[in-house]
Write a protein that holds these residues in place. Structure first.
Motif, PDB file in Angstrom:
ATOM      1  N   CYS A 319       0.860  -1.177   0.000  1.00 31.03           N
ATOM      2  CA  CYS A 319       0.000   0.000   0.000  1.00 31.03           C
ATOM      3  C   CYS A 319       0.902   1.234   0.000  1.00 31.03           C
ATOM      4  O   CYS A 319       1.781   1.355   0.846  1.00 31.03           O
ATOM      5  N   GLN A 320       0.688   2.121  -0.943  1.00 30.61           N
ATOM      6  CA  GLN A 320       1.502   3.327  -1.049  1.00 30.61           C
ATOM      7  C   GLN A 320       0.654   4.557  -0.766  1.00 30.61           C
ATOM      8  O   GLN A 320      -0.448   4.705  -1.297  1.00 30.61           O
ATOM      9  N   ILE A 321       1.171   5.440   0.075  1.00 33.67           N
ATOM     10  CA  ILE A 321       0.471   6.669   0.459  1.00 33.67           C
ATOM     11  C   ILE A 321       1.029   7.834  -0.344  1.00 33.67           C
ATOM     12  O   ILE A 321       2.248   8.039  -0.404  1.00 33.67           O
ATOM     13  N   ILE A 322       0.131   8.601  -0.969  1.00 32.15           N
ATOM     14  CA  ILE A 322       0.531   9.738  -1.797  1.00 32.15           C
ATOM     15  C   ILE A 322       0.191  11.043  -1.064  1.00 32.15           C
ATOM     16  O   ILE A 322      -0.971  11.301  -0.747  1.00 32.15           O
ATOM     17  N   SER A 323       1.188  11.836  -0.800  1.00 31.32           N
ATOM     18  CA  SER A 323       0.976  13.101  -0.099  1.00 31.32           C
ATOM     19  C   SER A 323       0.431  14.171  -1.038  1.00 31.32           C
ATOM     20  O   SER A 323       0.628  14.105  -2.257  1.00 31.32           O
ATOM     21  N   GLY A 324      -0.244  15.162  -0.457  1.00 27.52           N
ATOM     22  CA  GLY A 324      -0.764  16.290  -1.218  1.00 27.52           C
ATOM     23  C   GLY A 324      -0.225  17.588  -0.645  1.00 27.52           C
ATOM     24  O   GLY A 324       0.844  17.608  -0.028  1.00 27.52           O
ATOM     25  N   GLN A 325      -0.982  18.674  -0.831  1.00 27.34           N
ATOM     26  CA  GLN A 325      -0.528  19.951  -0.298  1.00 27.34           C
ATOM     27  C   GLN A 325      -1.719  20.854   0.001  1.00 27.34           C
ATOM     28  O   GLN A 325      -2.783  20.735  -0.617  1.00 27.34           O
ATOM     29  N   ILE A 326      -1.520  21.757   0.965  1.00 25.86           N
ATOM     30  CA  ILE A 326      -2.569  22.699   1.341  1.00 25.86           C
ATOM     31  C   ILE A 326      -2.717  23.766   0.266  1.00 25.86           C
ATOM     32  O   ILE A 326      -1.737  24.275  -0.261  1.00 25.86           O
ATOM     33  N   ARG A 327      -3.968  24.078  -0.058  1.00 26.92           N
ATOM     34  CA  ARG A 327      -4.269  25.152  -1.005  1.00 26.92           C
ATOM     35  C   ARG A 327      -5.023  26.259  -0.262  1.00 26.92           C
ATOM     36  O   ARG A 327      -6.184  26.121   0.063  1.00 26.92           O
ATOM     37  N   TRP A 328      -4.341  27.341   0.005  1.00 26.01           N
ATOM     38  CA  TRP A 328      -4.957  28.484   0.682  1.00 26.01           C
ATOM     39  C   TRP A 328      -5.894  29.210  -0.272  1.00 26.01           C
ATOM     40  O   TRP A 328      -5.496  29.570  -1.386  1.00 26.01           O
ATOM     41  N   LYS A 329      -7.119  29.447   0.179  1.00 27.42           N
ATOM     42  CA  LYS A 329      -8.058  30.199  -0.640  1.00 27.42           C
ATOM     43  C   LYS A 329      -8.751  31.248   0.238  1.00 27.42           C
ATOM     44  O   LYS A 329      -8.052  31.998   0.931  1.00 27.42           O
ATOM     45  N   ASN A 330     -10.082  31.276   0.247  1.00 26.05           N
ATOM     46  CA  ASN A 330     -10.763  32.396   0.893  1.00 26.05           C
ATOM     47  C   ASN A 330     -11.725  32.039   2.014  1.00 26.05           C
ATOM     48  O   ASN A 330     -12.534  32.863   2.416  1.00 26.05           O
ATOM     49  N   SER A 331     -11.645  30.795   2.533  1.00 24.98           N
ATOM     50  CA  SER A 331     -12.666  30.381   3.507  1.00 24.98           C
ATOM     51  C   SER A 331     -12.172  30.351   4.943  1.00 24.98           C
ATOM     52  O   SER A 331     -12.856  29.852   5.825  1.00 24.98           O
ATOM     53  N   VAL A 332     -10.978  30.881   5.190  1.00 20.92           N
ATOM     54  CA  VAL A 332     -10.407  30.885   6.537  1.00 20.92           C
ATOM     55  C   VAL A 332     -10.000  32.311   6.907  1.00 20.92           C
ATOM     56  O   VAL A 332      -9.374  33.012   6.123  1.00 20.92           O
ATOM     57  N   ARG A 333     -10.337  32.697   8.141  1.00 23.74           N
ATOM     58  CA  ARG A 333      -9.956  34.035   8.634  1.00 23.74           C
ATOM     59  C   ARG A 333      -9.030  33.883   9.838  1.00 23.74           C
ATOM     60  O   ARG A 333      -9.303  33.106  10.744  1.00 23.74           O
ATOM     61  N   LYS A 334      -7.941  34.631   9.817  1.00 20.13           N
ATOM     62  CA  LYS A 334      -7.023  34.635  10.964  1.00 20.13           C
ATOM     63  C   LYS A 334      -7.567  35.564  12.042  1.00 20.13           C
ATOM     64  O   LYS A 334      -8.028  36.657  11.751  1.00 20.13           O
ATOM     65  N   ILE A 335      -7.508  35.098  13.273  1.00 23.08           N
ATOM     66  CA  ILE A 335      -7.931  35.937  14.391  1.00 23.08           C
ATOM     67  C   ILE A 335      -6.707  36.677  14.947  1.00 23.08           C
ATOM     68  O   ILE A 335      -5.713  36.043  15.305  1.00 23.08           O
TER      69      ILE A 335
END
Length: 335
Positions: A319-335
């Motif tokens: 079984c092989q695990i394939i990594s991905g990556q985070i895609r920053w867009k517009n649905s998160v707000r920093k406090i």
């Protein structure tokens, strides 16, 4: 006169079509006595082998690969799994392989356990299972088809065959940590945990991050996104979290719709993250921050595993695990 098919020979002898195919191809797994009966019946019935003869292919010839997707993954949308198949089929052509896809009906998967008609007609040299299907059906398919198999976005220790999965656990752990880094600590998970192994792994990744931060998750903040029949839908909790960690982008879309209907804004009031980086055809792009799965790497790895099985029977599988990556867009707000 109607052309004699492998299925006709199989019916006459009371064996499977795959057994007939294996006998005529000279493959292992068929006793010599049964092989002789099949060859004799084929001759008596006037069976004509395809142009070039029925023989085991080598590296220079095209392999026939069957792809199988459960009906519940395709019932309502052009889904992530259909895109996986399209990527797989495109790459297969480049690798000199032919593909045929069959949609596994719920009735066949759960009750009748029938081999897909497309596989009986095309007699694939190998099979790619895309998405999770019932383990009982897999046992039947392995027993009756007796061809190399690979599982894409699904793994079960009982099968222990070649499989390729996305990094669901650590990918979702990263998405949860991302919200913590933005100052958001009261988080809910959206996904029917018992619906598939992928959702379960994503939930566990979410919980790992929460436990590492010494945060508890109230039961009402583990929210289902589909019922037992696969019908999609979410309900917001009575007490709202600061952010929703969704098992897929479709679930994130549904959460945002519910939030807007309830008078909330995303991300101004509540942040939402998804998984897959997959936008449904016909849906507007909401800009959901997500974890992008490397679909091309997944299907390439899966196809390479199948071809290696075909060329070197008995090779070690994994079984092989394939990594991905985070895609920053517009649905998160920093406090």
């Amino acid at each position: 006169m109607q052309k004699v098919r492998l299925a006709d020979i199989a019916q006459k002898l009371g064996v499977s079509t795959v057994t007939v195919h294996n006998a005529l191809c000279g493959r292992k797994g068929v006793s010599e006595a049964l092989r002789e009966r099949i060859l004799q019946a084929a001759s008596e019935m006037g069976y004509e082998a395809p142009a070039g003869g029925v023989k085991k292919k080598d590296a220079q010839n095209a392999w026939n690969i069957g792809a199988l997707i459960a009906e519940n993954f395709l019932a309502q949308y052009e889904t992530y799994y259909w895109k996986l198949y399209q990527e797989f089929a495109k790459l297969a052509v480049e690798k000199n392989c032919n593909t045929v896809v069959d949609v596994l009906k719920k009735e066949a998967e759960r009750r009748t356990l029938e081999i897909p008609q497309a596989f009986l007609e095309t007699e694939p040299d190998a099979i790619a299972v895309i998405g999770e299907i019932d383990i009982r059906y897999i046992r039947m398919l392995k027993s009756r088809m007796q061809v190399p198999m690979v599982y894409i976005d699904f793994y079960n220790h009982e099968i222990a065959d070649d499989a390729v999965v996305a990094d669901n656990f650590y990918g979702m752990c990263q998405m949860t940590e991302l919200l913590f880094e933005c100052g958001l600590e009261r988080l809910a998970f959206v996904g029917s945990v018992d619906a598939s192994a992928s959702i379960m792994d994503r939930y566990l990744g979410f919980m790992r991050a929460m436990i590492a931060r010494h945060r508890t998750v109230p039961p009402e903040w583990v929210i289902r996104d589909r019922d037992e029949m696969g019908k999609l839908g979410v309900e917001l909790p009575k007490h709202m979290p600061q952010g929703f960690v969704c098992n897929c982008d479709l679930a994130a879309e549904m959460v945002i719709d519910k939030l807007e209907a309830a008078g909330y804004r995303a991300p101004e009031d509540i942040s939402v993250v998804g998984f897959d980086n997959f936008v449904l055809k016909g849906c507007r792009e909401r800009g959901i921050t997500t974890y992008e799965i490397d679909r091309k790497a997944m299907v390439k790895t899966a196809l390479d595993k199948l071809i290696k099985q075909l060329r070197t029977p008995g090779r070690k599988q994994s079984c092989q695990i394939i990594s991905g990556q985070i895609r920053w867009k517009n649905s998160v707000r920093k406090i």
